[in-house]
Structures are given as structure tokens and as C-alpha cells.
Write an enzyme that holds these catalytic residues in place. Structure first.
Site, PDB file in Angstrom:
ATOM      1  N   CYS A   1      26.307  30.582  49.021  1.00 38.10           N
ATOM      2  CA  CYS A   1      27.635  30.358  48.439  1.00 38.10           C
ATOM      3  C   CYS A   1      28.500  29.700  49.516  1.00 38.10           C
ATOM      4  O   CYS A   1      27.969  29.150  50.485  1.00 38.10           O
ATOM      5  CB  CYS A   1      28.244  31.657  47.905  1.00 38.10           C
ATOM      6  SG  CYS A   1      28.538  32.933  49.135  1.00 38.10           S
TER       7      CYS A   1
ATOM      8  N   ASN B   1      29.661  33.187  52.197  1.00 31.66           N
ATOM      9  CA  ASN B   1      28.626  34.202  52.481  1.00 31.66           C
ATOM     10  C   ASN B   1      29.230  35.586  52.741  1.00 31.66           C
ATOM     11  O   ASN B   1      28.719  36.367  53.529  1.00 31.66           O
ATOM     12  CB  ASN B   1      27.715  33.789  53.651  1.00 31.66           C
ATOM     13  CG  ASN B   1      26.467  34.664  53.824  1.00 31.66           C
ATOM     14  OD1 ASN B   1      26.041  34.942  54.941  1.00 31.66           O
ATOM     15  ND2 ASN B   1      25.871  35.100  52.749  1.00 31.66           N
TER      16      ASN B   1
ATOM     17  N   CYS C   1      30.950  37.050  49.661  1.00 29.66           N
ATOM     18  CA  CYS C   1      31.115  37.610  48.304  1.00 29.66           C
ATOM     19  C   CYS C   1      29.855  37.404  47.465  1.00 29.66           C
ATOM     20  O   CYS C   1      29.056  38.326  47.290  1.00 29.66           O
ATOM     21  CB  CYS C   1      32.328  36.991  47.601  1.00 29.66           C
ATOM     22  SG  CYS C   1      33.910  37.365  48.392  1.00 29.66           S
ATOM     23  N   ARG C   2      29.661  36.201  46.934  1.00 27.17           N
ATOM     24  CA  ARG C   2      28.608  36.002  45.925  1.00 27.17           C
ATOM     25  C   ARG C   2      27.194  36.076  46.496  1.00 27.17           C
ATOM     26  O   ARG C   2      26.333  36.786  45.955  1.00 27.17           O
ATOM     27  CB  ARG C   2      28.816  34.643  45.225  1.00 27.17           C
ATOM     28  CG  ARG C   2      30.056  34.603  44.369  1.00 27.17           C
ATOM     29  CD  ARG C   2      30.418  33.190  43.982  1.00 27.17           C
ATOM     30  NE  ARG C   2      30.847  32.395  45.125  1.00 27.17           N
ATOM     31  CZ  ARG C   2      31.137  31.107  45.090  1.00 27.17           C
ATOM     32  NH1 ARG C   2      31.017  30.446  43.943  1.00 27.17           N
ATOM     33  NH2 ARG C   2      31.543  30.474  46.173  1.00 27.17           N
ATOM     34  N   SER C   3      26.900  35.321  47.571  1.00 27.34           N
ATOM     35  CA  SER C   3      25.496  35.279  48.018  1.00 27.34           C
ATOM     36  C   SER C   3      25.027  36.582  48.669  1.00 27.34           C
ATOM     37  O   SER C   3      23.873  36.980  48.444  1.00 27.34           O
ATOM     38  CB  SER C   3      25.208  34.057  48.889  1.00 27.34           C
ATOM     39  OG  SER C   3      25.937  34.075  50.085  1.00 27.34           O
TER      40      SER C   3
ATOM     41  N   ASP D   1      33.758  31.789  41.957  1.00 29.76           N
ATOM     42  CA  ASP D   1      34.196  32.316  43.258  1.00 29.76           C
ATOM     43  C   ASP D   1      35.245  33.403  43.018  1.00 29.76           C
ATOM     44  O   ASP D   1      36.308  33.123  42.468  1.00 29.76           O
ATOM     45  CB  ASP D   1      34.792  31.144  44.055  1.00 29.76           C
ATOM     46  CG  ASP D   1      35.172  31.542  45.461  1.00 29.76           C
ATOM     47  OD1 ASP D   1      35.197  32.758  45.762  1.00 29.76           O
ATOM     48  OD2 ASP D   1      35.454  30.638  46.257  1.00 29.76           O
TER      49      ASP D   1
END
Ligand code: 4NP
Length: 183
Positions: A31, A34, A36-38, A149
Site C-alpha cells: 500500500c 505500510n 494501515c492496509r498492507s 485508504d
């Protein structure tokens, strides 16, 4: 879930068929930050392979295209939302590096910005063919075309991201294992 739905995607089929050693599936989630999402995708996928089997077959990591948070734990909001689902996120943030294109078989970007940056970085056509959108594995969340995001969102944004990632990681696991049998 319909396995064909995902492996019928030519990019997905190509990337899976190029995996050199079916005993080792190396997946990098990417993401922007690095935090939050990934790292959430990374943590969810680690738990999935423990639960479903193949923990020794899968090598899973995550990284960001940006470097603002290198060395940090995931965002406290993402850690709190993940913990509500029994998931401890303790990944240490790192940036995508050139060697990732050698070290991973599937490099999965969360949104179009991440994917564009990965395509810019890829050193070869073969490396580019490892890059897939997480959206290629959306089932219940196919109304979305990317993982949004959550950084500037409220609590619901983090919950939505976790819901999308739980859906996509199951479909990723099922698609790869169905199309890459251990013979
Ligand atoms: P992520 O979210 O890409 O899901 O980790 C973000 C984290 C940090 C920033 C942007 C997005 N940032 O601009 O610092």
C-alpha cells in the site's frame, strides 16, 4: 466462492503459472504507507494460512511505496480495529525495495496509485507480471475496485478495509492453492 472467477483473470492466471516452486508461495502486499492496509492484509493472510493449512508453504510480507513511516508499528487505529477481530498486528513498516521483485512471486497492490508505482519500479516484464491488484480477488466486495485508504477516515473506514481484506485473502488463498497443486 467460485475459483474460476479469479483464475479466469489472465493476469492472475499468468502470475500463478509463473510461480517457480509450488512448495513456496511468496506474497508481498503493498500500500502507500505500510501502516494501515498492507500490514492488515499481511496479518490476516498469516492467520488464514495458520487456520487453513500451508503456513510452511506461504511466505508473506508487506511494504509501502512511501517511506514516511519506516520502522513504525501499524497505525494505532488499525491495530485497535484488528485486535477487535483477535488479530495482533506487529509488522514493522518498510518501503518496497528492488530486491522484492526477485524475492516474491505475487506483489499485490491495494489501489491504482500503489500499482502504478510498482509498475514504474519493476525491472523487467517478468517482474511486472507479478504485480496484481488486490481487487482481482474481491468476491463479496466486488462493488469496490480497490482497497480504500482509511488513513483520513473514521472508524468505519478501518472496519470496511478489514472486511474487504478478509474477503480478498480467502479468495487469494483458494485461487492459488486450487491452481498450484502440490504433486
Ligand atoms: P496505508 O495508509 O497506505 O494503508 O498504510 C496510509 C498511511 C499513511 C499515509 C497515507 C496512507 N501517509 O500519508 O502518511
Amino acid at each position: 466462492m467460485n475459483i474460476l472467477q479469479y483464475s479466469d483473470n489472465p493476469a492472475v492466471a499468468q502470475a500463478i503459472s509463473a510461480i517457480a516452486d509450488p512448495r513456496q508461495i511468496r506474497v508481498l502486499f503493498v500500500c502507500l504507507g505500510n501502516i494501515c492496509r498492507s500490514p492488515a492484509a499481511d496479518g490476516i493472510m498469516h492467520r488464514l494460512v495458520e487456520e487453513r493449512g500451508g503456513a510452511d508453504r506461504w511466505f508473506i510480507d508487506s511494504a509501502g511505496t512511501g517511506g514516511w513511516h519506516v520502522g513504525d508499528l501499524p497505525d494505532p487505529r488499525m491495530r485497535a480495529h484488528a485486535l477487535r477481530r483477535g488479530l495482533t498486528l506487529d509488522h514493522i513498516c518498510r518501503q518496497v525495495r528492488p530486491s522484492d521483485f526477485d524475492d516474491f512471486d505475487l506483489i499485490i497492490g491495494m489501489d491504482s496509485g500503489n500499482l502504478a508505482r510498482l509498475h514504474e519500479m519493476a525491472p523487467s516484464i517478468e517482474a511486472e507480471q507479478k504485480i496484481l491488484p488486490m481487487a482481482a480477488f474481491f468476491g463479496d466486495y466486488s462493488a469496490f475496485d480497490h482497497v480504500p485508504d482509511p488513513y483520513y477516515d473514521g472508524a468505519q473506514g478501518f472496519e470496511t478495509v478489514l472486511d474487504i481484506l478478509e474477503d480478498a485473502t480467502v479468495n487469494l488463498y483458494d485461487t492459488v492453492t486450487a491452481n498450484l497443486p502440490l504433486t
